[in-house]
Write an enzyme that holds these catalytic residues in place. Sequence first.
Site, short mmCIF file in Angstrom:
data_model
loop_
_atom_site.label_atom_id
_atom_site.label_comp_id
_atom_site.label_asym_id
_atom_site.label_seq_id
_atom_site.Cartn_x
_atom_site.Cartn_y
_atom_site.Cartn_z
N THR A 56 -17.70 -21.24 -3.52
CA THR A 56 -17.92 -20.58 -4.98
C THR A 56 -17.07 -20.60 -6.04
O THR A 56 -16.48 -21.65 -6.89
CB THR A 56 -18.00 -18.98 -4.71
OG1 THR A 56 -19.40 -19.41 -4.25
CG2 THR A 56 -18.72 -18.50 -6.54
N HIS A 98 -29.09 -18.36 4.31
CA HIS A 98 -29.98 -17.85 2.99
C HIS A 98 -31.60 -17.89 2.28
O HIS A 98 -31.98 -18.15 3.49
CB HIS A 98 -28.78 -19.24 2.00
CG HIS A 98 -27.84 -18.68 2.25
ND1 HIS A 98 -27.11 -19.82 1.63
CD2 HIS A 98 -26.99 -18.49 3.00
CE1 HIS A 98 -25.56 -19.61 1.58
NE2 HIS A 98 -25.83 -18.70 2.36
N SER A 103 -23.29 -22.43 -0.78
CA SER A 103 -22.72 -21.50 -2.14
C SER A 103 -22.16 -23.11 -2.99
O SER A 103 -21.96 -23.15 -4.41
CB SER A 103 -22.18 -21.32 -1.61
OG SER A 103 -22.32 -19.53 -1.46
#
Length: 579
Positions: A190, A492, A130
């Site tokens: 993020t 992910h 991220s």
Amino acid sequence: MRSSRAMKSSQLVLSGLLCVLICDIGGVIGAVFKSPNSDDPTFWRRHAESHLKKVLEYESTHAGKNGIGAARNVIIFVGDGMGVASLSTGRIYKGQLAGRSGEEEVLSFDRFEGTGFSKTYNTDRQVPDSAGTATAMFTGVKTRRGFIGVDYSATETNEVAATVSNMMEWAQAAGKRTGVVTTTRVTHATPAAAYAHSFDRNWECEVKIPVSVRNKTKDIARQLVENAPGNKLNVIMGGGRGAFGDLRPDHLHSSFRFNGSMEKTCNRQDGRNLVDDWLKSKNGSAATYAWNTAQLMSANVEDLDYLLGLFADTHMSYERVRDTSTGGEPSLSDMTEKAIQVLKRKNSNGFVLMVEGGRIDHAHHQNHAHLALMEVVELDRAVERALGMVDLEDTLIIVTADHSHAMTFNGYPDRGNDILGFGNRPEQRPYETITYANGPGARTHRLNETSEEEPASPSTSFTSPWIPVETMNRSAMDYRHQATFFLEDETHGGEDVAVFATGPGAGLVRGTFEQNYIAYVMSYAGCMGPVKGLNEACLYKRVSSGGGAAVTVGPVKSATSQLLISILFLAVAKLCYHF
């Protein structure tokens, strides 16, 4: 004789060539991959600008539109880990929560006129994290895994030199109000990429920074309070009080405890309370701090200059187990509404807001599909709330994900079947419609891996007997969907993710593109940052009318001078691109 010698010579030559070839192949296989690109900021910026110009050319010749227009406001929603499978299953889950079949359901952003796919890889990873993906989206520069707001070359000794500017810096330079809202810690990867610069995403508070470099760099929480653009953000909302040194033992936490590396936190130990420092720095401005729903809802947000809301010591609770009382935590949609109320001001240059549904990702990491889908639904509610508060004539809204997950939507379930249920007919051995390629759910569903002790070798996931899934308590809050390969945290996924857009600039979102291009869409449409000069609509002064909607009051310069400026800029840009 000569023929025999020639043949032997030819054989020797061929043998030598074969050895060289084999050695070369072995070298390639064993070598560290080197990018075919320079991967420096200049490369990625030129790449994004080049793609933007191609899309603009297509728009002008095929779309039949009179320009893209300018967005006074920009809102980007990021569903962390919200891959296409999460979108599809989340859409069905939304419908089924409302008592419908689900397949025909519509998410609030499904009908946005701009749609495309972004390629999410980091400069050093096929499947990204991220930090690198958020940096790409918010700065226009792709970077390495774990890097925040710095390019791929950053090290402990040149972190400052390697920083890259982000969309909040662009917005503030253009006189726009700015905000960040998330369900994770506000210092998490993020949200941090919208304001911080660090080559280690884990440096959220000072205890995570190695002692040898603590005097050379600031932790992410301090950057938010002390450094621009973080200290100029008008809205900051999410979790993470621990990193600010403002732990509140009287806060009501969810009774559910979840595992996984994402649940580990960073609690400040240097004795500082950065919330107090933030309030002191806003002396003379209308600023407030909220740490529960009641305080947020009672805040006179329409008159505030600055709002800081930290609603949990670490990440905020999952929506499904959130304390919904006034003493608990607000929802993502409530925070989004309050953020827009703070940011919207008449006669201003507009605002830029980043909203993250961050716990979609965390639920997937632990194979909690039911929690992940509820987070998708809540992000959808937040988008819907925003759509009801802004004018799409002057507001660009983008909805996307930073990356996907190793979740599959599979089987042959009947129409209307429970999306969290089984993917096959009842007369067959049951398996779930939602499964994972890897993660802790592999242990949950194996007889010899159900204890809390250290797991056996991952290979046992393929050999140990299954627990019949129909005998398990699948309604338990901590239930994990089935996974194939055991890992403490699921990984992910590397496939492209969807991008949706509506409002001025939505037409720029089309096809498949590199993830860093998203930043250039916001720059061009929002009249801020590196390519604002390419947008002719940005040459017009836009002010707020009495009703708050943006209106064009006239060109800044004459038509002739405007044309000359545009030609000159394009010529210089083209020259720079070739060099």
